[in-house]
Write a protein that holds these residues in place. Structure first.
Motif, PDB file in Angstrom:
ATOM      1  N   ALA A  52       0.836  -1.206   0.000  1.00 30.20           N
ATOM      2  CA  ALA A  52       0.000   0.000   0.000  1.00 30.20           C
ATOM      3  C   ALA A  52       0.868   1.252   0.000  1.00 30.20           C
ATOM      4  O   ALA A  52       0.582   2.217  -0.716  1.00 30.20           O
ATOM      5  N   ALA A  53       1.941   1.248   0.775  1.00 29.31           N
ATOM      6  CA  ALA A  53       2.842   2.402   0.813  1.00 29.31           C
ATOM      7  C   ALA A  53       3.550   2.572  -0.521  1.00 29.31           C
ATOM      8  O   ALA A  53       3.762   3.690  -0.983  1.00 29.31           O
ATOM      9  N   HIS A  54       3.902   1.471  -1.161  1.00 26.94           N
ATOM     10  CA  HIS A  54       4.588   1.509  -2.450  1.00 26.94           C
ATOM     11  C   HIS A  54       3.665   2.035  -3.547  1.00 26.94           C
ATOM     12  O   HIS A  54       4.115   2.703  -4.470  1.00 26.94           O
ATOM     13  N   GLU A  55       2.382   1.755  -3.431  1.00 27.01           N
ATOM     14  CA  GLU A  55       1.426   2.158  -4.467  1.00 27.01           C
ATOM     15  C   GLU A  55       0.962   3.598  -4.314  1.00 27.01           C
ATOM     16  O   GLU A  55       0.339   4.142  -5.208  1.00 27.01           O
ATOM     17  N   ARG A  56       1.256   4.249  -3.177  1.00 21.73           N
ATOM     18  CA  ARG A  56       0.876   5.640  -2.991  1.00 21.73           C
ATOM     19  C   ARG A  56       1.547   6.510  -4.040  1.00 21.73           C
ATOM     20  O   ARG A  56       2.715   6.309  -4.335  1.00 21.73           O
ATOM     21  N   PRO A  57       0.826   7.460  -4.584  1.00 17.53           N
ATOM     22  CA  PRO A  57       1.451   8.362  -5.570  1.00 17.53           C
ATOM     23  C   PRO A  57       2.644   9.089  -4.949  1.00 17.53           C
ATOM     24  O   PRO A  57       2.671   9.362  -3.762  1.00 17.53           O
ATOM     25  N   VAL A  58       3.595   9.405  -5.785  1.00 18.20           N
ATOM     26  CA  VAL A  58       4.814  10.073  -5.332  1.00 18.20           C
ATOM     27  C   VAL A  58       4.484  11.388  -4.661  1.00 18.20           C
ATOM     28  O   VAL A  58       5.117  11.763  -3.680  1.00 18.20           O
ATOM     29  N   ALA A  59       3.477  12.106  -5.119  1.00 18.37           N
ATOM     30  CA  ALA A  59       3.116  13.400  -4.537  1.00 18.37           C
ATOM     31  C   ALA A  59       2.697  13.240  -3.082  1.00 18.37           C
ATOM     32  O   ALA A  59       2.898  14.142  -2.274  1.00 18.37           O
ATOM     33  N   GLU A  60       2.104  12.085  -2.721  1.00 24.40           N
ATOM     34  CA  GLU A  60       1.677  11.869  -1.345  1.00 24.40           C
ATOM     35  C   GLU A  60       2.820  11.411  -0.461  1.00 24.40           C
ATOM     36  O   GLU A  60       2.733  11.485   0.752  1.00 24.40           O
ATOM     37  N   SER A  61       3.889  10.918  -1.063  1.00 27.78           N
ATOM     38  CA  SER A  61       5.003  10.379  -0.304  1.00 27.78           C
ATOM     39  C   SER A  61       5.837  11.500   0.274  1.00 27.78           C
ATOM     40  O   SER A  61       6.087  12.507  -0.387  1.00 27.78           O
ATOM     41  N   ALA A  62       6.291  11.321   1.509  1.00 27.45           N
ATOM     42  CA  ALA A  62       7.128  12.332   2.151  1.00 27.45           C
ATOM     43  C   ALA A  62       8.501  12.368   1.510  1.00 27.45           C
ATOM     44  O   ALA A  62       9.120  13.422   1.419  1.00 27.45           O
ATOM     45  N   ASP A  63       8.985  11.239   1.054  1.00 27.59           N
ATOM     46  CA  ASP A  63      10.295  11.154   0.429  1.00 27.59           C
ATOM     47  C   ASP A  63      10.111  10.982  -1.068  1.00 27.59           C
ATOM     48  O   ASP A  63       9.218  10.275  -1.507  1.00 27.59           O
ATOM     49  N   THR A  64      10.953  11.596  -1.811  1.00 24.74           N
ATOM     50  CA  THR A  64      10.934  11.368  -3.247  1.00 24.74           C
ATOM     51  C   THR A  64      11.909  10.241  -3.525  1.00 24.74           C
ATOM     52  O   THR A  64      13.100  10.372  -3.230  1.00 24.74           O
ATOM     53  N   PRO A  65      11.391   9.142  -4.042  1.00 22.04           N
ATOM     54  CA  PRO A  65      12.283   7.997  -4.250  1.00 22.04           C
ATOM     55  C   PRO A  65      13.305   8.273  -5.343  1.00 22.04           C
ATOM     56  O   PRO A  65      13.048   9.006  -6.277  1.00 22.04           O
ATOM     57  N   SER A  66      14.454   7.643  -5.181  1.00 22.73           N
ATOM     58  CA  SER A  66      15.474   7.740  -6.220  1.00 22.73           C
ATOM     59  C   SER A  66      15.048   6.838  -7.369  1.00 22.73           C
ATOM     60  O   SER A  66      14.191   5.983  -7.202  1.00 22.73           O
ATOM     61  N   PRO A  67      15.652   6.997  -8.526  1.00 23.85           N
ATOM     62  CA  PRO A  67      15.252   6.171  -9.675  1.00 23.85           C
ATOM     63  C   PRO A  67      15.418   4.674  -9.428  1.00 23.85           C
ATOM     64  O   PRO A  67      14.707   3.893 -10.021  1.00 23.85           O
ATOM     65  N   THR A  68      16.325   4.265  -8.548  1.00 28.51           N
ATOM     66  CA  THR A  68      16.500   2.836  -8.312  1.00 28.51           C
ATOM     67  C   THR A  68      15.612   2.324  -7.188  1.00 28.51           C
ATOM     68  O   THR A  68      15.474   1.123  -7.010  1.00 28.51           O
ATOM     69  N   ALA A  69      15.004   3.185  -6.413  1.00 25.07           N
ATOM     70  CA  ALA A  69      14.181   2.770  -5.276  1.00 25.07           C
ATOM     71  C   ALA A  69      13.009   1.881  -5.684  1.00 25.07           C
ATOM     72  O   ALA A  69      12.769   0.872  -5.034  1.00 25.07           O
ATOM     73  N   PRO A  70      12.260   2.210  -6.741  1.00 24.00           N
ATOM     74  CA  PRO A  70      11.148   1.319  -7.096  1.00 24.00           C
ATOM     75  C   PRO A  70      11.607  -0.093  -7.429  1.00 24.00           C
ATOM     76  O   PRO A  70      10.980  -1.055  -7.020  1.00 24.00           O
ATOM     77  N   ASP A  71      12.709  -0.221  -8.147  1.00 26.69           N
ATOM     78  CA  ASP A  71      13.208  -1.550  -8.472  1.00 26.69           C
ATOM     79  C   ASP A  71      13.602  -2.309  -7.207  1.00 26.69           C
ATOM     80  O   ASP A  71      13.333  -3.498  -7.077  1.00 26.69           O
ATOM     81  N   GLN A  72      14.269  -1.598  -6.282  1.00 28.44           N
ATOM     82  CA  GLN A  72      14.671  -2.229  -5.031  1.00 28.44           C
ATOM     83  C   GLN A  72      13.440  -2.629  -4.218  1.00 28.44           C
ATOM     84  O   GLN A  72      13.398  -3.703  -3.636  1.00 28.44           O
ATOM     85  N   SER A  73      12.433  -1.769  -4.182  1.00 25.54           N
ATOM     86  CA  SER A  73      11.211  -2.071  -3.433  1.00 25.54           C
ATOM     87  C   SER A  73      10.509  -3.294  -3.998  1.00 25.54           C
ATOM     88  O   SER A  73      10.029  -4.143  -3.252  1.00 25.54           O
ATOM     89  N   VAL A  74      10.455  -3.401  -5.313  1.00 25.63           N
ATOM     90  CA  VAL A  74       9.816  -4.541  -5.951  1.00 25.63           C
ATOM     91  C   VAL A  74      10.592  -5.820  -5.638  1.00 25.63           C
ATOM     92  O   VAL A  74      10.010  -6.849  -5.292  1.00 25.63           O
ATOM     93  N   ALA A  75      11.909  -5.744  -5.701  1.00 23.20           N
ATOM     94  CA  ALA A  75      12.739  -6.918  -5.397  1.00 23.20           C
ATOM     95  C   ALA A  75      12.544  -7.340  -3.947  1.00 23.20           C
ATOM     96  O   ALA A  75      12.458  -8.533  -3.643  1.00 23.20           O
ATOM     97  N   ASP A  76      12.471  -6.359  -3.060  1.00 22.99           N
ATOM     98  CA  ASP A  76      12.263  -6.654  -1.643  1.00 22.99           C
ATOM     99  C   ASP A  76      10.889  -7.293  -1.422  1.00 22.99           C
ATOM    100  O   ASP A  76      10.766  -8.272  -0.683  1.00 22.99           O
ATOM    101  N   LEU A  77       9.882  -6.762  -2.068  1.00 25.02           N
ATOM    102  CA  LEU A  77       8.533  -7.327  -1.947  1.00 25.02           C
ATOM    103  C   LEU A  77       8.476  -8.749  -2.500  1.00 25.02           C
ATOM    104  O   LEU A  77       7.837  -9.628  -1.917  1.00 25.02           O
TER     105      LEU A  77
END
Length: 161
Positions: A52-77
């Motif tokens: 749910a936190a990963h699917e939140r739009p970037v505008a709602e996120s307190a941190d702006t993820p780096s370009p590699t963060a989504p890939d890392q998050s998906v791998a972690d999930l």
């Protein structure tokens, strides 16, 4: 096996004792399975929260993820999902093992009840128990405890060969 001093009642008691040992193992396996399922529930809730936190739009996120963060998050999930699947398979295996112990415990108790009502001689009762244990592979369920089947096999082979 020397059966001169055995009675049918003692053999029925043996069957009840075997059933009690098996029921103890059923209780242990049930507790282990419940604990594992509770862990799975907790981890699944955490995973759902992460998704749910990963699917939140970037505008709602307190941190702006780096370009590699989504890939890392998906791998972690994906790694967490594999871990959950492994634990779920372990829980299923524990449940199946518990069911097998429960079935054998019930069968031993039923055999004991049958022996209470029997008029068979001691040799016939011993044969009946040995066949029961052979047909159900009972020795495999008792790591630290012998069975009538094993005792008969040992007495048939005095050299242990």
């Amino acid at each position: 096996m020397n059966d001169d001093s055995l009675t049918v009642q003692e053999l029925a008691d043996y069957c009840r004792t075997q059933a009690r040992f098996l029921w103890g193992r059923v209780e242990t396996l049930t507790e282990e399975t419940e604990t594992l399922l509770d862990e799975l529930d907790d981890e699944l809730t955490d995973l759902q929260d992460s998704v749910a936190a990963h699917e939140r739009p970037v505008a709602e996120s307190a941190d702006t993820p780096s370009p590699t963060a989504p890939d890392q998050s998906v791998a972690d999930l994906e790694a967490r999902e594999r871990d959950l699947e492994e634990k779920q398979a372990l829980a299923e295996a524990k449940r199946a093992r518990r069911d097998a112990f429960e079935d054998l415990a019930t069968a031993y108790a039923d055999l004991a009840d049958d022996l209470d009502a029997t008029r068979e001689d001691i040799q016939a009762v011993l044969t009946r128990i040995a066949e029961f244990e052979r047909d159900r592979d009972a020795p495999a369920y008792f790591e630290e405890r012998g069975t009538v089947l094993e005792a008969i096999a040992d007495s048939d082979d005095p050299d242990g060969e």
